[in-house]
Each structure stands twice: as structure tokens, then as C-alpha cells.
Design a protein around this motif. Structure first.
Motif, PDB file in Angstrom:
ATOM      1  N   GLN A  31       0.976  -1.367  -0.038  1.00  0.00           N
ATOM      2  CA  GLN A  31      -0.109  -0.114   0.104  1.00  0.00           C
ATOM      3  C   GLN A  31       1.049   0.625  -0.131  1.00  0.00           C
ATOM      4  OE1 GLN A  31      -2.213  -0.243   3.444  1.00  0.00           O
ATOM      5  NE2 GLN A  31      -3.121  -2.363   2.973  1.00  0.00           N
ATOM      6  N   LEU A  32       0.813   2.299  -0.642  1.00  0.00           N
ATOM      7  CA  LEU A  32       1.058   3.497  -0.885  1.00  0.00           C
ATOM      8  C   LEU A  32       0.746   4.381   0.409  1.00  0.00           C
ATOM      9  CD1 LEU A  32       3.193   4.128  -2.541  1.00  0.00           C
ATOM     10  CD2 LEU A  32       1.303   5.642  -3.524  1.00  0.00           C
ATOM     11  N   ARG A  62       5.032  10.031   0.382  1.00  0.00           N
ATOM     12  CA  ARG A  62       4.836   8.234  -0.080  1.00  0.00           C
ATOM     13  C   ARG A  62       5.740   7.808   0.214  1.00  0.00           C
ATOM     14  NH1 ARG A  62      -0.202   9.279  -3.460  1.00  0.00           N
ATOM     15  NH2 ARG A  62       1.338   9.593  -4.499  1.00  0.00           N
ATOM     16  N   ILE A  90     -17.863   9.470   3.422  1.00  0.00           N
ATOM     17  CA  ILE A  90     -17.436   9.679   2.593  1.00  0.00           C
ATOM     18  C   ILE A  90     -17.630  11.125   2.234  1.00  0.00           C
ATOM     19  CG2 ILE A  90     -17.449   9.464  -0.185  1.00  0.00           C
ATOM     20  CD1 ILE A  90     -16.732   6.854   0.586  1.00  0.00           C
ATOM     21  N   THR A 120     -16.337  14.367   1.658  1.00  0.00           N
ATOM     22  CA  THR A 120     -16.488  15.576   0.608  1.00  0.00           C
ATOM     23  C   THR A 120     -16.192  17.215   1.228  1.00  0.00           C
ATOM     24  OG1 THR A 120     -17.010  13.467  -0.334  1.00  0.00           O
ATOM     25  CG2 THR A 120     -17.682  15.368  -1.525  1.00  0.00           C
ATOM     26  N   LEU A 164      -0.646  15.804   0.573  1.00  0.00           N
ATOM     27  CA  LEU A 164      -0.821  15.711  -1.199  1.00  0.00           C
ATOM     28  C   LEU A 164      -2.429  16.580  -1.524  1.00  0.00           C
ATOM     29  CD1 LEU A 164       0.278  14.108  -3.294  1.00  0.00           C
ATOM     30  CD2 LEU A 164      -0.869  11.848  -3.405  1.00  0.00           C
ATOM     31  N   ASP A 165      -3.301  16.058  -1.114  1.00  0.00           N
ATOM     32  CA  ASP A 165      -4.478  16.032  -0.940  1.00  0.00           C
ATOM     33  C   ASP A 165      -5.810  17.219  -0.088  1.00  0.00           C
ATOM     34  OD1 ASP A 165      -6.845  17.110  -2.592  1.00  0.00           O
ATOM     35  OD2 ASP A 165      -7.611  14.603  -2.272  1.00  0.00           O
ATOM     36  N   ILE A 166      -5.181  18.131   0.109  1.00  0.00           N
ATOM     37  CA  ILE A 166      -5.574  18.992   1.687  1.00  0.00           C
ATOM     38  C   ILE A 166      -5.526  18.257   3.022  1.00  0.00           C
ATOM     39  CG2 ILE A 166      -6.936  20.800   2.072  1.00  0.00           C
ATOM     40  CD1 ILE A 166      -8.080  20.531  -1.051  1.00  0.00           C
ATOM     41  N   ASP A 226     -10.867  -0.127   6.749  1.00  0.00           N
ATOM     42  CA  ASP A 226     -11.403  -0.168   5.578  1.00  0.00           C
ATOM     43  C   ASP A 226     -11.041   1.347   4.431  1.00  0.00           C
ATOM     44  OD1 ASP A 226     -12.815  -2.190   5.331  1.00  0.00           O
ATOM     45  OD2 ASP A 226     -14.523  -1.656   5.734  1.00  0.00           O
ATOM     46  N   PHE A 227     -11.136   2.252   5.218  1.00  0.00           N
ATOM     47  CA  PHE A 227     -10.476   3.917   4.637  1.00  0.00           C
ATOM     48  C   PHE A 227      -8.602   3.185   4.530  1.00  0.00           C
ATOM     49  CE2 PHE A 227     -14.161   4.994   5.696  1.00  0.00           C
ATOM     50  CZ  PHE A 227     -14.948   6.213   3.936  1.00  0.00           C
ATOM     51  N   LYS A 239      -6.691   1.391   4.013  1.00  0.00           N
ATOM     52  CA  LYS A 239      -6.455   0.653   2.824  1.00  0.00           C
ATOM     53  C   LYS A 239      -6.533   1.166   1.248  1.00  0.00           C
ATOM     54  CE  LYS A 239      -7.564  -3.973   3.029  1.00  0.00           C
ATOM     55  NZ  LYS A 239      -7.710  -5.315   3.140  1.00  0.00           N
ATOM     56  N   TYR A 240      -7.815   2.661   1.896  1.00  0.00           N
ATOM     57  CA  TYR A 240      -7.406   2.814   0.582  1.00  0.00           C
ATOM     58  C   TYR A 240      -6.900   4.167   0.629  1.00  0.00           C
ATOM     59  CZ  TYR A 240     -11.075   0.374  -1.731  1.00  0.00           C
ATOM     60  OH  TYR A 240     -12.507  -0.724  -1.575  1.00  0.00           O
ATOM     61  N   SER A 241      -5.410   4.302   1.772  1.00  0.00           N
ATOM     62  CA  SER A 241      -4.868   5.464   1.975  1.00  0.00           C
ATOM     63  C   SER A 241      -5.619   6.879   2.200  1.00  0.00           C
ATOM     64  CB  SER A 241      -3.832   5.867   0.632  1.00  0.00           C
ATOM     65  OG  SER A 241      -3.140   4.771   0.334  1.00  0.00           O
ATOM     66  N   TYR A 242      -6.547   6.699   3.675  1.00  0.00           N
ATOM     67  CA  TYR A 242      -7.106   7.898   3.584  1.00  0.00           C
ATOM     68  C   TYR A 242      -6.546   8.215   5.311  1.00  0.00           C
ATOM     69  CZ  TYR A 242     -11.219   8.173   0.408  1.00  0.00           C
ATOM     70  OH  TYR A 242     -11.864   8.850  -0.727  1.00  0.00           O
ATOM     71  N   ASP A 249     -22.460  12.054  -1.828  1.00  0.00           N
ATOM     72  CA  ASP A 249     -21.489  13.228  -1.674  1.00  0.00           C
ATOM     73  C   ASP A 249     -20.796  12.533  -2.347  1.00  0.00           C
ATOM     74  OD1 ASP A 249     -20.793  15.540  -1.152  1.00  0.00           O
ATOM     75  OD2 ASP A 249     -21.746  15.611   0.628  1.00  0.00           O
ATOM     76  N   GLN A 250     -19.551  12.516  -3.144  1.00  0.00           N
ATOM     77  CA  GLN A 250     -18.029  11.754  -3.261  1.00  0.00           C
ATOM     78  C   GLN A 250     -17.485  13.360  -4.368  1.00  0.00           C
ATOM     79  OE1 GLN A 250     -18.912   8.439  -5.814  1.00  0.00           O
ATOM     80  NE2 GLN A 250     -20.798   7.892  -4.230  1.00  0.00           N
ATOM     81  N   LEU A 251     -16.275  13.681  -3.835  1.00  0.00           N
ATOM     82  CA  LEU A 251     -15.301  14.309  -4.533  1.00  0.00           C
ATOM     83  C   LEU A 251     -14.896  13.547  -6.071  1.00  0.00           C
ATOM     84  CD1 LEU A 251     -14.758  17.115  -4.475  1.00  0.00           C
ATOM     85  CD2 LEU A 251     -12.776  16.336  -2.876  1.00  0.00           C
ATOM     86  N   ARG A 257     -11.665  18.833  -9.631  1.00  0.00           N
ATOM     87  CA  ARG A 257     -12.875  18.255  -9.760  1.00  0.00           C
ATOM     88  C   ARG A 257     -13.777  18.522  -9.302  1.00  0.00           C
ATOM     89  NH1 ARG A 257      -9.226  15.636  -4.528  1.00  0.00           N
ATOM     90  NH2 ARG A 257      -9.302  17.641  -4.116  1.00  0.00           N
ATOM     91  N   ARG A 268     -17.453  18.374  -6.461  1.00  0.00           N
ATOM     92  CA  ARG A 268     -18.730  17.796  -5.357  1.00  0.00           C
ATOM     93  C   ARG A 268     -19.762  17.333  -6.341  1.00  0.00           C
ATOM     94  NH1 ARG A 268     -20.247  20.687  -0.051  1.00  0.00           N
ATOM     95  NH2 ARG A 268     -21.375  18.556   0.543  1.00  0.00           N
ATOM     96  N   ILE A 272      -5.438  -3.421  -4.875  1.00  0.00           N
ATOM     97  CA  ILE A 272      -4.199  -1.970  -4.501  1.00  0.00           C
ATOM     98  C   ILE A 272      -2.563  -2.215  -4.524  1.00  0.00           C
ATOM     99  CG2 ILE A 272      -3.964  -1.073  -1.945  1.00  0.00           C
ATOM    100  CD1 ILE A 272      -6.988  -1.502  -1.366  1.00  0.00           C
ATOM    101  N   THR A 322      -0.621   0.234  -6.714  1.00  0.00           N
ATOM    102  CA  THR A 322       0.458   1.130  -5.684  1.00  0.00           C
ATOM    103  C   THR A 322       2.165   0.819  -6.105  1.00  0.00           C
ATOM    104  OG1 THR A 322      -0.008   0.234  -3.349  1.00  0.00           O
ATOM    105  CG2 THR A 322       1.854   0.468  -3.962  1.00  0.00           C
ATOM    106  N   LEU A 351      -4.573  14.287 -10.249  1.00  0.00           N
ATOM    107  CA  LEU A 351      -3.940  14.913  -8.859  1.00  0.00           C
ATOM    108  C   LEU A 351      -3.194  13.598  -8.277  1.00  0.00           C
ATOM    109  CD1 LEU A 351      -4.369  17.056  -6.531  1.00  0.00           C
ATOM    110  CD2 LEU A 351      -6.061  15.010  -5.973  1.00  0.00           C
ATOM    111  N   TYR A 407     -14.606   5.224  -3.243  1.00  0.00           N
ATOM    112  CA  TYR A 407     -13.000   5.992  -2.778  1.00  0.00           C
ATOM    113  C   TYR A 407     -12.834   6.370  -3.860  1.00  0.00           C
ATOM    114  CZ  TYR A 407     -14.085   3.477   1.463  1.00  0.00           C
ATOM    115  OH  TYR A 407     -14.142   2.330   2.387  1.00  0.00           O
ATOM    116  N   TYR A 441     -11.175   6.749  -7.556  1.00  0.00           N
ATOM    117  CA  TYR A 441     -10.101   6.326  -7.738  1.00  0.00           C
ATOM    118  C   TYR A 441     -10.405   5.984  -9.071  1.00  0.00           C
ATOM    119  CZ  TYR A 441      -7.385   3.997  -3.693  1.00  0.00           C
ATOM    120  OH  TYR A 441      -6.364   4.424  -2.291  1.00  0.00           O
TER     121      TYR A 441
END
Lengths: 489, 489
Positions: free
Chosen positions: A171-172, A184, A285, A289, A379-381, A464-465, A467-470, B170-172, B184, B186, B285, B289, B379, B468, B470
């Protein structure tokens, strides 16, 4: 302990390894004795020197910054951040720029049905105690492209050529956004079928042993913690196992013939529970967002000598108030490294920080108070983080506008403390950067009204989050210290 | 059709709405007649003009770029991209820079137990047919901060103040990385309990009706497609429903009393199937990666008049070969917009592109061939995308080094085509940018050996990664066109 799970599923083999603290190759006491012997056997002298006396590091121009002469490794640069998040709308600071993805990797292998992890006793100049337990491999691109003309680190070849490896985790994941600019690393756990050659500084440990060592101050290093935090502890195999063994949930809970009680049981149930007791996946999510839309972050690289409110002396680049951190230089003499003498800059922290999660039960399920964390190096705010992550915690708590809930951790009554240990951040970049890692459990009837950038999540939702790098490194590394399988009876 | 699901779960209400094509408020034919009447009722004249004749747009300096005088809306800038991905290591191009997050939103409401979506007949200057079916709201920050001093778009207030709204989606999500710099939006679907005031250009449609309209060329616009692609069609409620109604999986398959057959059944099963027929979540994943670690992307903003191999004429900024796209200016006279006359730049495409997924069954489960897509405006280096996304497809296919599988789509035998329609990209930024959206199903015995930046995934896995953020907009918008609940018997 010999069950079909060990053979059929990597998740179950991680579970078994976590439950195993008896290691026929190396008992807990033998490990500690060996680890102590490594510390004394190795010559490792770290001295702070004037910034100008670093031999391969120099101040480059356009923009002014501190770099290695090879152009590799990392640089210390200046940034100016603007944001509408938090009480400080604009600030300057030095930051580490290392725009390449390194490998943090652990080799694992099953011996006699039990999974073991190959861990390294590794010296780093910034460690308070020189030696800490580290992953099999910590490699920057500079390492494996051999910029420093030393030996290739042991075992790295297994991570570069996957023919002999089965990849279990890959995972990254981000590093500290307050100190690194968009850094990263690739977090990997690989299984090797062939015999792995032994090296003096490496030992095979079970996950249960490592979890025990994570209750000790400053023993397991940051890089090991972040890799361990990626282990897929929640998975459908677990749920099946749980369903098959749990007789009368939730009063009774049984894993491989052992009964979990107390906080360990609460953790395990929270890990398995992704039901929307508080918030569904979609609601989380949406929350994230909304915050990413609302909060703006502009980070501009500026010359390091134009960083406002920071000053350079002979020995350091420091904030005018003495707060935050300073950039220092060290000279290192080492006997078991790829090269035996070098100088380098480090980011020095003088006081302890706090990294903590508040937890609380809702309808009997333990929830963690997650914070949306905005840092200049993200990387993303924003990233998801622990309830509190704050360096120089005691001093910060005395200032106005300190982070919410900081005092809750500093004044926590002992009966609420579920985990507490001092852990070090990466000793290759940070000098004596220590945080108290804490988990508090508030009574279920505690009334909290967290600001909008906080949300309650179960441990299963957090994993879970992750795993998706959150999730940020502070949250991941704190959660790596927990043991939801601790045997309490 | 009156089941408890309609009341208890938003997922089930989306499902019911998808199965509903009879709309008592507006039949399919009535909708088409109304839509045609809107097209003829409204004055909308678009003329290409010289770049210098735009009245609110001008070339600014440092760096040279095309901007709105207010500094808002968007800018056309130059970028220079370096990468080790693909056959072209370095190139310059113009790109749209719009560094703010807009809202693409649809209002939904349940009438008599069925969920309806409030869709808009909206003119955009770049649309080949002027009018397309759009979300309730398409708002830039400039829109809702009223930079152009027009009327606030209808219904926008519901998206800004959530007191009256229940948020369902509600997703970015990202826009085209080949044309937008890190853009991006919303993507929102909100449910309003109170009576929603009617407007002439808006109509309530079921998801089943919208899915029907997605089989028509250039009718449902890009913004509507991306919002619809975020609907959480996979969820545990579905699995329960499926388990309760499916008698002898997989030969028989039944949803609300209807039997699915053929490709619709294959899609539905692939949607529900997250079992690792080909790759586990962890393996996907790891694949992603590895590619993010291997591929580098450096994008530097450069002056628009220093973009190599691009030239500016009186009417356009074009590539010297005439390929790719050009920047043009248009004058717009409109009768039903916030303002009735304006000029603006658009990115013009002269030929059709192809956006396509190859699919194939493995062990009876339909899989989609996902490509890791590197674009200068991404991004984070790469996003997951469709098998092929290529503008000016016929011309590109004749060049060396064209994208893998492009010819497979251009030469597809009719019996492999499961979906095919021409769809437009956003008419507010692009002039006549049309892609043929295609889904091909290859026979199960087809031997394919895709390069390392491709991977097979089930539809359920794709939807999970979409949540998520992706997946790129080309993949999302193509998948939005599919109807896994199409009634085939």
C-alpha cells in the motif's frame, strides 16, 4: 493452534501469529537480551555539529535550500501555507522534500504453521536510544540506486524482484504532512518460500511478540509501525470465523479457544463491526467531501532563508519563539551501517507530543473520534487522523487556540487510559521526536459536541479507509500499537 | 412494486426507480416531445469568433495565459509534462485550470413510493445539439458567489444549505485529466422532503427512464452521467435481496418478480460479485501501488505562448499537426440562461473519440479490463480508467504507438457489442467533443495478454473503488450508461 485457517488464508495466519507469543526460536526474554547486546555491541556516536560542517550537505540557490551534493536523499526547503482551516490562516516553515517513493518492507515466513516476521535491530542517528526494532527493509530510491556507494541493504532484492515473493501487503501510505512535503512510502509485507539467509541484526518474531513490544516505550520504530498498521485484520475470513465460534454474541467471545474480555474484546468487536451504528460509509465519505470542498490549502515553496519568523544560527534553523522544531546537523560514527561515517541534517524536537484517539461506546460498540487533519505537506488538503496529534504538547496546551481535546489527554484520569506509551518518529529524519501515544475510553454517558471536522468511526471502518490510503501516519501508527487479540483471561 | 424496501433503504429505492420506466407524470414519449419543444422554444446561437474578440476574456502575463477579467471561472494555461509512462516522455499542451470545486447535483424525491430525479434541459454552447439532459444543478464557485451578476441558478440553495436536504450521494470526483488541471467536482444527490417549486426547464424522471435515454446519442450530458455513476448500486441490502429472491443461482435470477437474462444478468451478477475470481482487493491495491511507484509524472505550468508545437492563429490555438484539440472562442446568444449574451473560450475536437471497456467472463463472472491511466491533469499520477479512452480515434489508430486495444473497438464485430452510443463531454468547456462509448464482450476463450498497466475487475470491485475516488471520469461515465436491471423478458 494447528487449524486449517493457518494454511488457507493470509488473514487467518496473521490472526494466529498475533495470538502467538511463545516463539520457540526466541522467547521474549531472549529477544530482549539479544536486543540489548546489539545496542552495546555496536559503536554508534551521534554529535550535533554546526550546520556549515556537514560534508556532503550544502545550501543551494534558486530557491535557497539545504541539499545533499548528489541531489539525492532529501532536501530541507521553505514553504508558505495559506488556508481557511484552523486559527492560523498563513505561516511559513521549513519542510523535508523527498519526492520519491521509498520501500518500507517486512519479510514474513511460516515456520511449523506459524507466521513470523523478520525484524531488524537498526540504529538511527535521531533515536533517543540509538537502536530500535525496524522493518526488514527501509529503502529510499537513493538506497537501491546506490547513490551513497555503500552496500545494498540486506534482503532488499526480495522487494525489487517479486519472483521469489508472495505479496501480502502493498500500500502507498503518507508520512507526516506537518514535516514532509507530499512524502509517501510503499508499505510492503512479502512472504518468501525459500530459505532466507540469516544476518546478525535480524530476528524472526511473531505478531504477538511485536504487539507485546509495542507496549514498551521507544522500542518499535515508526517504519515498523506503519507497515504493521496495513495488515488486513478485517476481512471476510474473520467474520466467518467469528460467526462459527461466537456462541452468544456479544456476551461471549472466543478466538481459537481463548476468551477475550475487557478492552480487547471491545476492540475486536469494533474491528468486525462496519454496521452504521453512527455513520454509514456513504455518510463518512460525504463528511470528508464537504470538508475537502470547504477547506482550501495553498502551499508555495519559498527560499529557506526567506521563511518568516525562522532564524538561522551556527547550529540550527529555529523558530523565533523556540517552538515547533529546529533544523540541526549531526555527525554520525557507526559500525554496522552501509557506511561508517556521515553527517546529515535532522529535524529536532525538544518536548513530547501527544498522538491520541478518544474512544467511546455507542450502543455497545466502541467508536473512535476521527479528525480531518489539514497539514501543509498533505497531497490532497486533508487526511483522516487521530483525535489529537500535537507536538510540544504541554507548551501548546498553554497557548490560546490549542487543538480541541488536547487537555483531555494531558489530564486523563488513569481509569480512562486504555493504551499509553512513548513512541519515536523516524530517527533518520527526526532527532528525539517523541510522542505519547494514547487511547482513552470515555464513559458512554459522556456528552461531547465535537467540531464539524470530527466524526465517530468503528475500528472496522477505519481499517477500510486505511486500505484506500485515507488515514495519516499518526493515526495508523497509533492503531498499530493496539492488540485486539490480547488474551485477558 | 410496493415493497418494504422502498421505505427502508436508499439503495432499494434506487433499485426500484431503475426498474420503473412507466412515469405517470411524464411518459417516455411525452418527455421526448417536451424535450424537443424546449429545443425549438429557446433562442440559442453559437458562433465562432476571433480569439481577440472575446469581451471579458484576455491574455494575462506571468505566465502568459487566457483568463476571464474577473479572475474567476477558468483559465487556459500551458503545461509541460515529463513522464516515464507510455511512448511519449515529454510534451507541452494547453490545459484548463479551474482550481475550485464545483457542485454537480441532482435533487431526488419519492412520489407514491417511487423515486424520481429532477433533470434539466440545459443549453451549452459546445453541445452538438445545443440542448442536453443535465443534473438539477451545475454550479461553479463563481456561480454561487455570483461573479457573473446573473440570477442564482434554480434549486442551488438546496445544495448550499442542507437543512431541508437528506444527502444520498456526496463524492469528490475528478474530471478529464487530459484537459483539466487537477479539476474535481462534488457529485451530489439530495432528497428534498418539502414541495419543490417547478421550473419550465426541469422534469421529474425515474432512473429507468434516464437509463433508457442513455441509449440515445448525445442526449444525457456528461455532468448528469458522472453524478449518476456515483449511485451506490452495490450494497449489502442488495445482497440480502438477491439471496432472498434467487432460487438457484446462477441459472435463475429474479429482481422484484422480473427475470433478468443475457447481458443484464451478467452485469448484475458482476455487480454483486466481489469474490476474488481474478484478483482480491489487496491484489488490486498492490497493482495500483506498484504502478504509482514505477511511473513518474512531473507537470510544470509554462506560458501559453511558449507551448512547443502549438501555434496561435486569429481563430484558434492549435497543434501544428492539427491533431488533439484546439482552443477557440465563441459568441453565445441565449434566451434561457442567467445572462443572455456572452463570449468564452472552448476546447474544440473535430473527430470522434472512443471510450470503451473490454469485458470477458472468467468462471462465469463478467470482468472489466481496467487500465491505469496517466494524464497530466491527474491529482496523483494515475487513476483507474476504461480499457481505452482516446480522442480522434480513427486518426490515432493509423499512427504508431497508438493505445493498446484501440483497434479492437474500431473493428468490433457486432455480436460482441453490448453497448454503443455517442456521448458528449461537457458543453460548457468543450466544443463538439464526442466519444463513442462502447462495451465489448469477448468470448470466454479469447486469449489476451494485456500489458502490466491493465487488470481485470468485477463491476462490484469497480463500484467500490469509485466510491473512494479511484476511477476517472471516462470510466465512470461509461459505466453510468449501463443498466444491470434492464428487463430482457
Amino acid at each position: 493452534m494447528d487449524t486449517p485457517w493457518q494454511q488457507t488464508s493470509k488473514e487467518a495466519s496473521f490472526l494466529c501469529s498475533t495470538l502467538t507469543v511463545e516463539n520457540p526460536f526466541q522467547t521474549h526474554d531472549e529477544f530482549l537480551a539479544w536486543f540489548q547486546s546489539r545496542r552495546t555491541a555496536t559503536r554508534f556516536v551521534v554529535e550535533q555539529i554546526p550546520l556549515a560542517e556537514m560534508d556532503q550537505w550544502t545550501f543551494a540557490k534558486n530557491p535557497h535550500r539545504l541539499v545533499h551534493r548528489s541531489g539525492k536523499f532529501f532536501a530541507i526547503e521553505g514553504v508558505r501555507a495559506h488556508t481557511n482551516y484552523g486559527p492560523v490562516p498563513e505561516w511559513d516553515q521549513p519542510i523535508i522534500n523527498q519526492p520519491e517513493i521509498g520501500i518500507l518492507g517486512i519479510i514474513t515466513k511460516v515456520f511449523n504453521g506459524t507466521r513470523y516476521f523478520l525484524m531488524q535491530a537498526k540504529m538511527e542517528p535521531g533515536n533517543v536510544n540509538a537502536l530500535q526494532l525496524s522493518p526488514t527493509v527501509q529503502a529510499t530510491k537513493s538506497n537501491y540506486t546506490q547513490v551513497h556507494r555503500g552496500k545494498l541493504p540486506p534482503y532488499l532484492a526480495y522487494f525489487l524482484d517479486h519472483d521469489k515473493a508472495r505479496i501480502l501487503v502493498d500500500q502507498l501510505q503518507s508520512e507526516q504532512g506537518a514535516r514532509f512535503l507530499r512524502k509517501r512510502n510503499r508499505n510492503m509485507i512479502i512472504e518468501i518460500a525459500e530459505d532466507v539467509p540469516p544476518h546478525d541484526e535480524f530476528r524472526w518474531l511473531t505478531l504477538g511478540q511485536i504487539k507485546q513490544l509495542l507496549t514498551v516505550d521507544n522500542l518499535v520504530n515508526m517504519d515498523a509501525r506503519t507497515v504493521l498498521s496495513c495488515i488486513p485484520f478485517t476481512n471476510i475470513a474473520w467474520k466467518h470465523y467469528y460467526a462459527a465460534t461466537s456462541q452468544d454474541y456479544p456476551d461471549h467471545f472466543d478466538v481459537f479457544g481463548r476468551r477475550l474480555t475487557g478492552f480487547a474484546k471491545d476492540l475486536f468487536l469494533s474491528l468486525l463491526d462496519r454496521r452504521p451504528v453512527r455513520h454509514t460509509l456513504d455518510e463518512i465519505i460525504s463528511w470528508f467531501t464537504r470538508l475537502k470542498t470547504r477547506y482550501e490549502l495553498e502551499v508555495r515553496r519559498i527560499p529557506l532563508d526567506k521563511v518568516r519568523r525562522w532564524e538561522q544560527t551556527e547550529y540550527e534553523i529555529r523558530h523565533e519563539t523556540g517552538r515547533h522544531f529546529s533544523v540541526i546537523a549531526v555527525s554520525v560514527q557507526a559500525g554496522n551501517r552501509e557506511v561508517t561515517h556521515w553527517t546529515q541534517p535532522l529535524l529536532k524536537h525538544t518536548d513530547y507530543g501527544v498522538v491520541g484517539f478518544l474512544t467511546k461506546k455507542f450502543d455497545g460498540t466502541l467508536h473512535f473520534l476521527v479528525r480531518a487533519s489539514l497539514e501543509p505537506g498533505n497531497l490532497d488538503i486533508i487526511e483522516m487522523g487521530p483525535t489529537v496529534a500535537c507536538s510540544n504538547a504541554e507548551a501548546r496546551a498553554k497557548q490560546p487556540n490549542h487543538p480541541p481535546f488536547l487537555e483531555t489527554f494531558l489530564q486523563a484520569p488513569p481509569e480512562q487510559v486504555r493504551y499509553s506509551a512513548i513512541q519515536s518518529e523516524e530517527g533518520g529524519r527526526f532527532y528525539h521526536f517523541q510522542n505519547r501515544y494514547m487511547i482513552l475510553e470515555l464513559p458512554p454517558d459522556t456528552q461531547l459536541d465535537p467540531p464539524e471536522h470530527f466524526i465517530w468511526m468503528t475500528l472496522g471502518q477505519i481499517i477500510d479507509f486505511t486500505k484506500y490510503s485515507y488515514f495519516n501516519i499518526e493515526a495508523r501508527n497509533l492503531l498499530a500499537c493496539l492488540n485486539p487479540l490480547e488474551d485477558r483471561e
